[in-house]
Design a protein around this motif. Structure first.
Motif, short mmCIF file in Angstrom:
data_model
loop_
_atom_site.label_atom_id
_atom_site.label_comp_id
_atom_site.label_asym_id
_atom_site.label_seq_id
_atom_site.Cartn_x
_atom_site.Cartn_y
_atom_site.Cartn_z
N GLY A 216 0.84 -1.19 0.00
CA GLY A 216 0.00 0.00 0.00
C GLY A 216 0.87 1.24 0.00
O GLY A 216 2.07 1.17 -0.25
N MET A 217 0.27 2.38 0.31
CA MET A 217 0.99 3.64 0.31
C MET A 217 0.91 4.31 1.67
O MET A 217 -0.04 4.10 2.44
CB MET A 217 0.47 4.59 -0.77
N THR A 218 1.91 5.13 1.97
CA THR A 218 1.93 5.92 3.19
C THR A 218 2.80 7.15 2.92
O THR A 218 3.22 7.38 1.80
CB THR A 218 2.47 5.10 4.38
N ARG A 219 3.09 7.91 3.97
CA ARG A 219 3.98 9.05 3.82
C ARG A 219 5.21 8.85 4.67
O ARG A 219 5.17 8.17 5.70
CB ARG A 219 3.27 10.36 4.19
N LEU A 220 6.29 9.46 4.23
CA LEU A 220 7.57 9.29 4.92
C LEU A 220 8.19 10.66 5.16
O LEU A 220 8.25 11.50 4.25
CB LEU A 220 8.51 8.43 4.06
N PHE A 221 8.64 10.89 6.40
CA PHE A 221 9.31 12.14 6.75
C PHE A 221 10.80 11.98 6.49
O PHE A 221 11.45 11.11 7.08
CB PHE A 221 9.05 12.51 8.21
N LEU A 222 11.34 12.81 5.61
CA LEU A 222 12.76 12.74 5.26
C LEU A 222 13.60 13.50 6.27
O LEU A 222 13.09 14.26 7.10
CB LEU A 222 12.96 13.31 3.85
N GLU A 223 14.91 13.31 6.18
CA GLU A 223 15.82 13.94 7.13
C GLU A 223 15.81 15.47 6.99
O GLU A 223 16.11 16.17 7.95
CB GLU A 223 17.23 13.40 6.92
N ASN A 224 15.51 15.98 5.79
CA ASN A 224 15.50 17.42 5.59
C ASN A 224 14.18 18.06 6.03
O ASN A 224 13.95 19.26 5.83
CB ASN A 224 15.77 17.76 4.12
#
Length: 212
Positions: A12-20
């Motif tokens: 499925g899909m989700t969101r990811l918080f990047l290091e920046n």
């Protein structure tokens, strides 16, 4: 080992918080572990590749059982992927997500969602016919599909109503956001073809530039 692809299942899909601090949408794939079920060589087969098996399956028929006897596994899906060098690759060897690295570009091959029988407006983005001047039943009609005298037939390739979707689709140059070897997960930025639980092939990008 230089195997260029792996079989995976779309979760499925989700969101990811990047290091920046930015947020990106990602598709989660359960990639492998896969088992090498056959090795193709240039001498014997005219090209070099490996056949990978994915997802345990209790019931297989006798031909499949004979083919998978050396791998000592019952597998649901079998697909071939390319290799740069065969090296010491052997039947029964395991392949997991560690063949990829975060930031690497990949191509994802899967079957698009099946839409069943669809008309020309949905299938080919036709605008339909006039919606006034007495035209009560032409709103979603295709219009003319050929003249009667010449050529007197419907030419091949005419865009008409028919089966939509469930076709092989390749999404190019997608970037791997994260690799999770412990849970056999690949997080790939953006969307990929197919519905959840669908089988996909993840391979190193053919037209990509390596790591972004």
């Amino acid at each position: 080992m230089t195997i260029n692809g792996i079989l995976a299942k779309k979760i499925g899909m989700t969101r990811l918080f990047l290091e920046n601090g930015k947020v990106t949408s990602v598709t989660i794939l359960e990639a492998g572990p896969c088992i090498v079920t056959q090795v193709k060589t240039r001498v014997k087969d005219g090209y070099q590749a490996v056949q990978l098996g994915f997802e345990e399956h209790k019931r297989i028929n006798k031909p499949e059982g004979g083919h998978l006897k050396k791998a000592e596994a019952h597998l649901r899906h079998l697909r071939e992927v390319s290799v740069d060098e065969l090296g010491d690759i052997q039947v029964g060897q395991k392949v997991d997500v560690t063949i990829f690295q975060p930031g690497e570009q990949v191509d994802v091959i899967g079957a698009s969602k099946g839409r069943g029988f669809a008309g020309v407006v949905k299938r080919h983005n036709f605008s339909g016919g006039p919606k006034t001047h007495g035209q009560s039943d032409r709103h979603r009609a295709p219009g003319s599909i050929g003249s009667g005298t010449f050529p007197g037939r419907v030419v091949k390739g005419m865009r008409m109503a028919g089966h939509m979707g469930n076709q092989r689709v390749t999404a190019l140059n997608l970037q791997i956001a994260r690799v999770d070897p412990e849970r056999n997960l690949l997080l790939i930025e953006g969307g990929i073809p197919g519905a959840p639980d669908g089988l996909v092939i993840v391979r190193r990008a053919v037209k990509g530039k390596g790591k972004a």
